[in-house]
Design a protein around this motif. Structure first.
Motif, PDB file in Angstrom:
ATOM      1  N   GLY A  28       0.789  -1.411   0.195  1.00 39.12           N
ATOM      2  CA  GLY A  28      -0.346   0.032  -0.074  1.00 39.12           C
ATOM      3  C   GLY A  28       1.110   1.662  -0.689  1.00 39.12           C
ATOM      4  N   LYS A  29       1.821   0.810   0.319  1.00 37.62           N
ATOM      5  CA  LYS A  29       2.882   2.289   0.912  1.00 37.62           C
ATOM      6  C   LYS A  29       3.504   2.362  -0.277  1.00 37.62           C
ATOM      7  CE  LYS A  29       3.935   2.217   5.685  1.00 37.62           C
ATOM      8  NZ  LYS A  29       3.485   3.496   6.284  1.00 37.62           N
ATOM      9  N   GLU A  30       3.417   1.120  -1.161  1.00 34.97           N
ATOM     10  CA  GLU A  30       4.547   1.801  -2.382  1.00 34.97           C
ATOM     11  C   GLU A  30       3.107   2.224  -3.442  1.00 34.97           C
ATOM     12  OE1 GLU A  30       6.205  -2.183  -2.876  1.00 34.97           O
ATOM     13  OE2 GLU A  30       7.684  -2.306  -2.104  1.00 34.97           O
ATOM     14  N   ARG A  31       2.539   1.520  -3.482  1.00 43.85           N
ATOM     15  CA  ARG A  31       1.104   2.439  -4.080  1.00 43.85           C
ATOM     16  C   ARG A  31       0.967   3.775  -4.452  1.00 43.85           C
ATOM     17  NH1 ARG A  31      -1.148   1.804  -9.093  1.00 43.85           N
ATOM     18  NH2 ARG A  31      -3.389   2.301  -8.551  1.00 43.85           N
ATOM     19  N   LEU A  32       0.812   3.901  -3.002  1.00 40.83           N
ATOM     20  CA  LEU A  32       0.484   4.759  -2.769  1.00 40.83           C
ATOM     21  C   LEU A  32       1.679   6.006  -3.020  1.00 40.83           C
ATOM     22  CD1 LEU A  32      -0.347   7.540  -0.558  1.00 40.83           C
ATOM     23  CD2 LEU A  32       1.106   7.534   1.268  1.00 40.83           C
ATOM     24  N   LYS A  33       3.431   5.609  -3.272  1.00 37.86           N
ATOM     25  CA  LYS A  33       4.284   6.157  -3.690  1.00 37.86           C
ATOM     26  C   LYS A  33       3.826   6.643  -5.095  1.00 37.86           C
ATOM     27  CE  LYS A  33       9.669   6.245  -3.679  1.00 37.86           C
ATOM     28  NZ  LYS A  33      10.270   4.995  -2.756  1.00 37.86           N
ATOM     29  N   GLU A  34       4.272   5.523  -5.942  1.00 33.79           N
ATOM     30  CA  GLU A  34       3.769   5.795  -7.140  1.00 33.79           C
ATOM     31  C   GLU A  34       2.904   6.454  -7.007  1.00 33.79           C
ATOM     32  OE1 GLU A  34       1.721   2.584 -10.383  1.00 33.79           O
ATOM     33  OE2 GLU A  34       2.973   1.841  -8.511  1.00 33.79           O
ATOM     34  N   LEU A  35       1.532   6.687  -6.578  1.00 30.93           N
ATOM     35  CA  LEU A  35       0.337   7.661  -7.352  1.00 30.93           C
ATOM     36  C   LEU A  35       0.413   9.115  -6.794  1.00 30.93           C
ATOM     37  CD1 LEU A  35      -2.953   4.988  -6.084  1.00 30.93           C
ATOM     38  CD2 LEU A  35      -2.378   5.949  -8.346  1.00 30.93           C
ATOM     39  N   LYS A  36       1.494   9.171  -5.558  1.00 35.88           N
ATOM     40  CA  LYS A  36       1.760  10.353  -5.779  1.00 35.88           C
ATOM     41  C   LYS A  36       2.876  10.758  -6.792  1.00 35.88           C
ATOM     42  CE  LYS A  36       3.361  12.045  -1.315  1.00 35.88           C
ATOM     43  NZ  LYS A  36       3.810  11.660   0.278  1.00 35.88           N
ATOM     44  N   ASN A  37       3.871  10.376  -6.846  1.00 32.37           N
ATOM     45  CA  ASN A  37       4.667  10.701  -8.231  1.00 32.37           C
ATOM     46  C   ASN A  37       3.797  11.168  -9.443  1.00 32.37           C
ATOM     47  OD1 ASN A  37       7.311  10.439  -6.506  1.00 32.37           O
ATOM     48  ND2 ASN A  37       7.135   8.087  -6.952  1.00 32.37           N
ATOM     49  N   ALA A  38       2.908  10.484  -9.419  1.00 35.82           N
ATOM     50  CA  ALA A  38       2.086  10.686 -11.156  1.00 35.82           C
ATOM     51  C   ALA A  38       1.103  12.107 -10.858  1.00 35.82           C
ATOM     52  CB  ALA A  38       1.978   9.710 -11.012  1.00 35.82           C
ATOM     53  N   TRP A  39       1.106  11.943  -9.537  1.00 33.95           N
ATOM     54  CA  TRP A  39      -0.383  13.039  -8.844  1.00 33.95           C
ATOM     55  C   TRP A  39       0.295  14.165  -9.047  1.00 33.95           C
ATOM     56  CZ3 TRP A  39      -5.184  13.963  -8.991  1.00 33.95           C
ATOM     57  CH2 TRP A  39      -5.842  14.716  -8.224  1.00 33.95           C
ATOM     58  N   LEU A  40       1.387  14.455  -8.571  1.00 30.83           N
ATOM     59  CA  LEU A  40       2.505  15.756  -7.817  1.00 30.83           C
ATOM     60  C   LEU A  40       2.766  16.561  -9.644  1.00 30.83           C
ATOM     61  CD1 LEU A  40       3.503  15.163  -5.070  1.00 30.83           C
ATOM     62  CD2 LEU A  40       1.925  15.638  -5.235  1.00 30.83           C
ATOM     63  N   PRO A  41       3.199  15.823 -10.309  1.00 33.36           N
ATOM     64  CA  PRO A  41       3.482  16.469 -11.596  1.00 33.36           C
ATOM     65  C   PRO A  41       1.902  17.141 -12.312  1.00 33.36           C
ATOM     66  CG  PRO A  41       4.696  14.647 -11.473  1.00 33.36           C
ATOM     67  CD  PRO A  41       3.815  14.659 -10.609  1.00 33.36           C
ATOM     68  N   LEU A  42       1.176  16.406 -12.550  1.00 35.74           N
ATOM     69  CA  LEU A  42       0.075  16.304 -12.689  1.00 35.74           C
ATOM     70  C   LEU A  42      -0.685  17.905 -13.079  1.00 35.74           C
ATOM     71  CD1 LEU A  42      -1.734  15.370 -15.101  1.00 35.74           C
ATOM     72  CD2 LEU A  42      -2.902  14.187 -12.942  1.00 35.74           C
ATOM     73  N   VAL A  43      -0.654  18.542 -10.670  1.00 39.05           N
ATOM     74  CA  VAL A  43      -1.053  18.617  -9.566  1.00 39.05           C
ATOM     75  C   VAL A  43      -0.316  19.960 -10.757  1.00 39.05           C
ATOM     76  CG1 VAL A  43      -1.569  20.548  -8.085  1.00 39.05           C
ATOM     77  CG2 VAL A  43      -2.567  17.778  -8.216  1.00 39.05           C
ATOM     78  N   GLU A  44       0.524  20.205 -10.595  1.00 38.90           N
ATOM     79  CA  GLU A  44       1.727  21.513 -11.048  1.00 38.90           C
ATOM     80  C   GLU A  44       1.807  21.932 -12.346  1.00 38.90           C
ATOM     81  OE1 GLU A  44       5.859  20.315  -9.853  1.00 38.90           O
ATOM     82  OE2 GLU A  44       5.087  19.952  -7.471  1.00 38.90           O
ATOM     83  N   GLY A  45       1.351  21.026 -13.206  1.00 34.22           N
ATOM     84  CA  GLY A  45       1.374  21.364 -14.617  1.00 34.22           C
ATOM     85  C   GLY A  45      -0.084  22.339 -15.079  1.00 34.22           C
ATOM     86  N   MET A  46      -0.746  21.264 -14.380  1.00 36.29           N
ATOM     87  CA  MET A  46      -2.134  21.985 -14.488  1.00 36.29           C
ATOM     88  C   MET A  46      -2.445  23.150 -13.915  1.00 36.29           C
ATOM     89  SD  MET A  46      -3.770  19.779 -16.582  1.00 36.29           S
ATOM     90  CE  MET A  46      -5.662  20.574 -16.521  1.00 36.29           C
ATOM     91  N   ASN A  47      -1.628  23.272 -12.962  1.00 33.21           N
ATOM     92  CA  ASN A  47      -1.690  25.175 -12.322  1.00 33.21           C
ATOM     93  C   ASN A  47      -0.873  25.849 -12.968  1.00 33.21           C
ATOM     94  OD1 ASN A  47      -3.553  24.361  -9.728  1.00 33.21           O
ATOM     95  ND2 ASN A  47      -1.523  23.756  -8.518  1.00 33.21           N
ATOM     96  N   THR A  48       0.582  25.174 -14.018  1.00 29.32           N
ATOM     97  CA  THR A  48       0.286  26.477 -14.627  1.00 29.32           C
ATOM     98  C   THR A  48      -0.039  26.827 -15.525  1.00 29.32           C
ATOM     99  OG1 THR A  48       3.114  25.044 -14.189  1.00 29.32           O
ATOM    100  CG2 THR A  48       3.381  26.611 -16.050  1.00 29.32           C
ATOM    101  N   LEU A  49      -0.839  25.505 -16.202  1.00 27.37           N
ATOM    102  CA  LEU A  49      -1.631  25.507 -17.116  1.00 27.37           C
ATOM    103  C   LEU A  49      -2.829  26.661 -16.976  1.00 27.37           C
ATOM    104  CD1 LEU A  49      -2.352  25.018 -20.434  1.00 27.37           C
ATOM    105  CD2 LEU A  49      -4.032  23.035 -18.978  1.00 27.37           C
TER     106      LEU A  49
END
Lengths: 117, 177
Positions: free
Chosen positions: A89-110
Motif C-alpha cells: 500500500g505504501k509503495e502504491r501510494l508512492k507510485e500514485l503520488k509521483n504521478a499526481w504531483l507533476p500533474l497538479v503542478e502542470g495543470m496549475n501552470t496551465l
C-alpha cells in the motif's frame, strides 16, 4: 439504465484511491471516521458516502494495499474494523503520488492566472 | 426490528450469493459505523449490498455449482452427440455454455470464468479425441460415423476459446461512484 458519468466524477474517482491511501498512511482508521476525517483533512474537498467508501476499501484490501484489524474499544459495543497501509500500500501510494504531483503542478501552470477567477 | 437491523437485512439481500462470512463481516462493520455516527448510511441498502458483491464476488459454493453444472452443458454442446441423439440442439447448448461462462466470470471473477470454461471444454475435447483418434473403436460398436475436418476445427477452436473468454471477461468493473 446505466448512469452517465461526467468529467468531474471521473476526476474524483481517479483521485479517490490516492486520497484514501494518503489518509490511511497517516493513521489507521475505521469506516465512519474515515468519512469524517477525509473530509476534514481535505478541507471539504472529499465528501464521500458509505456507498463509495466501503467498496473502495474492499477493493484496496483485496489488492493487498490495506490491512484490516478488528479492535473492540468500548465494552458492549461492536468491534471496529481499522484499516492501515501494508508495505504494498505504501509503495502504491508512492507510485500514485509521483504521478499526481507533476500533474497538479502542470495543470496549475496551465491555468495560470485563471486560478484566481 | 430496529432501524439498523432492517437496513442490514436489506444490505444482506443485495449481497445475495456472497459467502456468509463476508456478509457477516460487512454487516458488522456497518453496525459499528451506525454506533459511531448514530445515523444510517445515505445509500440504498440493496445498492450498497450489490456494490459489495462486486467487490467480494459470489461465494465458493456458488462458484463450484457453476463449474459443476457447466460440465453437462459441455457434453450437450458437443456436435458428435448428434450421432446418438440427432434431436439435441447442440448450438443452443453451446450458446447456453457461453452465457454460463460469462455469468461465472462476471459474478465469480476471472478464475471462476476460467474453470467454468474448462469444465465446458473438457467433455468437448474428450469427444473430439474419441471421434478422431478413437474413431475405429467407436465404429466397432456403432454405424460408421464420419467427422469432417470442419467439425473438428470448430469444436477445437470453441473449446479453446471458452476458458480464455471466461478468464478475460472476469476482470469485473469495481469503481466507486
Amino acid at each position: 439504465m446505466a448512469r452517465k458519468t461526467d468529467a468531474v466524477t471521473e476526476l474524483r474517482r481517479g483521485a479517490f484511491e490516492l486520497a484514501l491511501l494518503a489518509y490511511l498512511n497517516k493513521e489507521a482508521d475505521f469506516g465512519g471516521a474515515i468519512i469524517d476525517g477525509l473530509e476534514e483533512a481535505t478541507a471539504g474537498g472529499f465528501t464521500i458516502t458509505e456507498g463509495a467508501l466501503y467498496p473502495a476499501l474492499g477493493r484496496l484490501e483485496k489488492k493487498g494495499y490495506l490491512q484490516p484489524d478488528m479492535r473492540k474499544e468500548v465494552e458492549g459495543r461492536k468491534a471496529r474494523k481499522y484499516y492501515s497501509l501494508t508495505i504494498e500500500g505504501k509503495e502504491r501510494l508512492k507510485e500514485l503520488k509521483n504521478a499526481w504531483l507533476p500533474l497538479v503542478e502542470g495543470m496549475n501552470t496551465l491555468f495560470g492566472d485563471d486560478n484566481n477567477e | 426490528m430496529s432501524e439498523i437491523d432492517n437496513y442490514l437485512k436489506r444490505v444482506r439481500k443485495g449481497m445475495r450469493f456472497v459467502s456468509g462470512s463476508n456478509k457477516t463481516s460487512f454487516c458488522n462493520e456497518l453496525g459499528a459505523q451506525f454506533e459511531y455516527r448514530g445515523s444510517l448510511p445515505q445509500e440504498h441498502p440493496v445498492a450498497l449490498g450489490k456494490a459489495m458483491r462486486q467487490v467480494y464476488g459470489i461465494g465458493m459454493f456458488y462458484r463450484f455449482i457453476l463449474i459443476v453444472t457447466a460440465f453437462p452443458l459441455g457434453v450437450l454442446s458437443t456436435p458428435m452427440i448428434s450421432s446418438w441423439f440427432p434431436s439435441v440442439p447442440v448450438n443452443l447448448f453451446l450458446l447456453l455454455s457461453l452465457i454460463w461462462v460469462f455469468l461465472a466470470a462476471y459474478y465469480g471473477g476471472r478464475w471462476s470464468g476460467l474453470f467454468t470454461g474448462l469444465s465446458v471444454a473438457v467433455p468437448r475435447v474428450i469427444a473430439l479425441m474419441l471421434f478422431t483418434i478413437g474413431l475405429d473403436f467407436i465404429n466397432q460398436f456403432f454405424d460408421s460415423f464420419e467427422v469432417s475436418e470442419g467439425d473438428i476445427g470448430l469444436v477445437l477452436i470453441t473449446s479453446l476459446l471458452l476458458p480464455i473468454v471466461g478468464f478475460f471477461a472476469g476482470g469485473r468493473i469495481r469503481r466507486p461512484d
